[in-house]
Design an enzyme around this catalytic site. Structure first.
Site, PDB file in Angstrom:
ATOM      1  CB  SER A 193      -8.525   1.303   5.815  1.00  0.00           C
ATOM      2  OG  SER A 193      -9.148   2.556   5.708  1.00  0.00           O
ATOM      3  CE  LYS A 220      -3.864   2.120   2.589  1.00  0.00           C
ATOM      4  NZ  LYS A 220      -4.780   1.997   3.739  1.00  0.00           N
ATOM      5  CB  SER A 254      -8.069   4.031   2.867  1.00  0.00           C
ATOM      6  OG  SER A 254      -7.223   3.324   3.766  1.00  0.00           O
TER       7      SER A 254
END
Lengths: 482, 484
Positions: B175, B76, B151
């Site tokens: 997330s 990420k 997210s």
């Protein structure tokens, strides 16, 4: 009714750790800009603070030395504001739960004007750990500002006093006592030029018996002289303002040493809302009783304890004891000297406070730079004590030692300063003087004792200054008495 | 190869059936083909990935048996990786190349894994749809009109579309779990403090936690073994003995007590999600588990509490992005205040600015007690609810998200509707507990449904066991979007 000035000090002391409070970067002063700022100090994305235990230990030491409460649990909080030399956009400090609380410091206020010298206890409200910011360099870059983050993250202990101080002299005495103490216990180098010890002064005035007035805070005073000048100016300004029918607005002001004036930095309305909240990156700081005890064992004997011991055990005056404990270096030098001549503490004190201090002063040296050692001085004092040399001879030895080094016995030998203590030789000199000055002998015997000095002078001259004065006096008195 | 488990890939690499360079190239080719449409990656750097793959091949040749050696894993874009552009999905860091590795990244590097690239995300991890990314929305591989969740939406889409073998995510309020649910993959948020946050760009420090996102519980156990562990650079990292998270994977589930919080099955939950979750519970009963009715009475307050605490911390955490030392600075400005104002106004997107303003407000003088302190008190009550619940059950189960993936733009104008997408996940972060989402079926629109499994503190190994036994008995987790 006259005005009373009310002062509280906030002192930022830079703690003497090798690395920063939340990172491993060095705290050494004077490096090239930004060479001592690691990823944490630069506040790169993703970095986190890790508390330096050494900084906590120094805070504990301070707490112990001032009889303060040491919080078993204290909390680091973020103080949020934007400034280019504050890389994270917040300073990690302590807010409602500081590491040290409720202590006190006894100060000696010297005589000045109408007030006599006196002792006073100033209460310490709290002391908390925090990180320093970097430096903005406005001069070196045309139309731009340079940022040096070497100082960012340097550990500070902010020591806050109660508003117990009543004039500039007391404020200076308090600041000096604090300055002595932090160096004494080894938590701060006290270097004021490098910013290791900086004062903010909260000043207000009121009429006794009425509530305290509105205070203004004078920021960043980095010398005792500026502290005194700034407080005097500020108090005078406030009194004048009030007497002219004006009011005091709460504000932060700066002292301009060139003009000797304080000037407005910001008012209360313009003050930042720092939005303090507990730093979620750091766990609460927990200090166990065992940790406190461990630190206690590293604490040196404190100035006040030493003073008491010098008076009670060594028989020194309170005044001498105070001077000898003005710095750790002085006290250490005194004690090392006194170990050489254990029975002559007073002699050691006299020489240190007298000749040694005067000589250091003349040469512009600190105690730590003293060219003679305690061993050397003690060696000389031993020869005064055993009457090998006279005081006059000792001064000669001392001057030589200071300039050229060497130990007392060798200098005494080389310069032939050994006193004549041979009773036969001294009696012979006295007999000759009495025989040669019958008129003065008659005067003395007639009750004019002042003439005694005349005989002493002649005797010393005849012995070329080497006569043991006490012995010579005794012989003179005996023989003149007839 | 694309559907192999990490264990199988590791075995193939060590048996030289495939090299790490070949495997990495296979994924890089897929990214080149599919990413323009899915937008799951913000940055790929084939040279750096292939160089790492060559090193991994050498390690394997020399007999390195690390289970992750040579396996391409995506990070990420919230994790700093040395030499890699690290943007956190923001214009503010559009040009930031990290000079150092996050703890998670260095753990994977030393395990011999290959960094395949940096996945897309909501800006500074603030969002539930991946639509707040400065680098554009990510499309859900199951339906290109739908969001992947957020997210960690880029990671979820990349795993679902087989654009990596596995990947990392972070979870502040859901997330990891919510995008895992919406993209039909598995995701685990560990107990707070199990994975070091060093080098992970902070959103809300007291809630942020990194975790694995993969196609199965078994894969996640392998990844967590690499990610977890004490790190002295993170003061909130927990000093615990190293454990093997795969050790209990195969344990039978007989006697497992599943707590079903009635608050998670009330108004607001769509019927198709409820149906899939019910079916999963039925399956668990078949596997030997029993069900306990529990209550988490304060969980209804978790969304408001979260939207006080997380923005408060974020408003301070994001202060370092000021245009002074790195990142975006407005091209034209007047004085210092103007430089800050323009750089931050232009560098941050709308949602980030909204949360900075909320956070600044709740920490302000005069409001702090009413908002921040009050929220902290309720946070403790929420955690207390879980402590009491775990006296009656071993794990808690329910839906991960109230709906399946919604369409791009659908909730764009209504932040509160968006925030409610995390209504079942947020309480877990507030309590610091481990939470997981695994695929458990499909909704009316044929979009994946996630089953949330919440464990007690440090029960990750047990949760992985619970998920793995289910995945042995069902095939939801091996389903693949069409056209992938």
């Amino acid at each position: 009714m006259t005005w009373e000035i009310v002062i509280g000090l906030e002192v930022h002391t830079q703690l003497s750790t090798h690395s920063k409070i939340f990172s491993g970067a060095s705290t050494a002063f004077g490096a090239e800009p930004n060479t001592q700022a690691c990823a944490v100090d630069l506040a790169l994305p993703g970095v986190l603070p890790v508390l330096n235990k050494g900084a906590v230990e120094r805070a504990i030491k301070f707490g112990l030395a001032t009889g303060s409460a040491i919080a078993p649990r204290s909390v680091f909080a973020r103080k949020n504001y934007f400034y280019p030399d504050l890389p994270k956009g917040y300073q990690i400090s302590q807010f409602d739960l500081p590491v040290v609380g409720n202590g006190q410091l006894t100060i000696h206020v010297p005589a000045s004007g109408k007030t006599e010298a006196h002792e006073k206890v100033v209460r310490i409200t709290r002391a908390h750990l925090e990180e320093d910011a970097g430096k903005s360099l406005h001069e070196d870059f045309h139309g731009m500002t340079g940022i040096d983050l070497n100082r960012a993250g340097t550990p500070l202990l902010e020591i806050v006093s109660e508003p117990d101080i009543r004039n500039a002299a007391e404020a200076v005495a308090y600041a000096k006592a604090l300055h002595t103490l932090v160096r004494w216990i080894g938590i701060c180098d006290g270097n004021m030029q490098e910013g290791s010890f900086r004062c903010d002064a909260n000043v207000s005035v009121h009429k006794p018996g009425t509530p305290f007035g509105t205070r203004r805070e004078i920021k960043n005073l980095n010398s005792f002289r500026f502290l005194e000048q700034a407080i005097n100016y500020e108090a005078h300004w406030q009194i004048e303002t009030l007497e002219n029918g004006g009011t005091i607005q709460q504000a932060t002001v700066l002292f301009d040493p060139d003009k000797g004036e304080t000037r407005m930095m910001r008012t209360k309305e313009e003050a930042h809302d720092y939005r303090y909240f507990p730093d979620p990156d750091l766990l609460p700081l927990e200090i166990s009783p065992q940790w406190i005890e461990e630190v206690r064992t590293t604490l040196p004997e404190l100035p006040q304890a030493k003073q008491a011991r010098y008076v009670n055990e060594l028989g020194l005056s309170a005044y001498d004891a105070g001077i000898l404990t003005a710095s750790r270096e002085m006290a250490d030098f005194f004690e090392a000297t006194q170990r050489v001549v254990p029975k002559d503490a007073k002699l050691c004190a006299n020489w240190l406070i007298g000749e040694v201090s005067a000589q250091l002063n003349r040469d512009g040296l600190e105690m730590a730079q003293c060219p003679i050692t305690a061993q050397q001085l003690g060696g000389m004092l031993k020869r005064i004590a055993d009457s090998t040399i006279s005081n006059a001879g000792a001064k000669d030895v001392f001057r030589t030692m200071w300039a050229e080094g060497g130990d007392a016995d060798a200098i005494i030998e080389a310069k032939g300063l050994k006193q004549v203590s041979d009773a036969g030789a001294l009696e012979k000199i006295v007999d000759e003087i009495i025989a040669a000055n019958p008129a003065q002998v008659a005067e003395y015997r007639g009750g004019k004792e002042k003439v005694f000095g005349f005989f002493v002078g002649l005797a010393m001259k005849a012995s070329k200054g080497k006569a043991n004065p006490a012995q010579m006096n005794e012989i003179l008195k005996r023989k003149l008495a007839g | 190869m694309l559907n192999s488990s990490l264990l199988q890939l590791g075995a193939a690499l060590r048996a030289r059936k495939i090299s790490s360079v070949e495997l990495t190239q296979l994924y890089l080719d897929r990214i080149a083909t599919l990413n323009p449409e899915l937008n799951a990656y913000i940055t790929v750097n084939p040279d750096m990935s292939l160089a790492q793959a060559r090193t991994a091949d050498e390690r394997i040749t020399q007999g390195d048996a690390s289970p992750l050696a040579g396996i391409p894993i995506a990070q990420k874009d919230i994790f700093c990786a040395q030499g890699w552009r690290t943007t956190c999905g923001s214009r503010m860091l559009h040009n930031f190349v990290s000079p150092y590795d996050a703890h998670v990244v260095s753990q994977f590097n030393s395990a011999g894994a290959v960094n395949l690239g940096k996945t897309n995300m909501d800006e500074f991890a603030m969002g539930s749809s991946n639509e707040t990314s400065h680098f554009g929305a990510v499309k859900n591989p199951w339906n290109r009109d739908a969001v992947p969740g957020g997210s960690s939406g880029g990671t979820a889409a990349a795993v679902a579309a087989r654009l990596c073998a596995a990947a990392t995510g972070t979870d502040t309020g859901g997330s990891i779990r919510q995008p895992a649910a919406l993209c039909g993959i598995s995701g685990l948020k560990p107990t707070y403090g199990v994975v070091s946050r060093y080098g992970m760009i902070a959103f809300a420090s007291s809630l942020d936690q990194a975790g694995p996102m993969a196609r199965s519980a078994e894969d996640m156990a392998l990844l967590l073994n690499a990610m977890a562990g004490f790190d002295e650079r993170d003061s909130t990292s927990l000093q615990r003995e190293k454990e093997d998270y795969a050790r209990e994977l195969n344990k039978p589930l007989n006697g497992l007590r599943i707590g079903l919080p009635r608050e998670f099955f009330a108004t607001g939950l769509s019927a198709d999600v409820a149906q899939a979750v019910d079916a999963a519970i039925t399956e668990y009963k078949k596997l030997g588990a029993s069900v306990v009715d529990i209550s988490l009475p304060n969980s209804r307050l978790s969304v408001p509490v979260y939207y006080v605490l997380a923005p408060a911390e974020a408003s301070s955490n994001l202060s370092r992005f000021d245009g002074v030392r790195y990142g975006y600075r407005a091209p034209e400005y007047g004085d210092l205040a103007d430089m800050y104002e323009k750089s931050r106004s232009q560098g941050f997107g709308a949602e980030v600015k909204r949360r900075i303003m909320i956070g600044t407000y709740v920490l302000s003088h005069g409001y702090y007690d009413a908002y921040y302190l009050q929220a902290q008190k309720i946070r403790r009550l929420i955690a207390q609810d879980f402590t009491e619940a775990f006296q009656q059950c071993d794990v808690i189960m329910g839906p991960t998200s109230p709906t399946t993936a919604f369409n791009l733009g659908e909730k764009g104008d209504d932040p509160v509707q968006m925030y409610l997408s995390d209504i079942y996940t947020i309480a877990v972060n507030l309590a610091g507990l481990p939470g997981m989402s695994i695929p458990c079926g499909f909704g009316n629109n044929n979009m994946p449904v996630g089953l949330q499994i919440i464990g007690n503190y440090f029960d990750e190994a047990r949760m992985l066991n619970v998920a793995h036994r289910y995945q042995l008995a069902t095939d939801w987790h091996v389903r693949t979007p069409s056209g992938i």
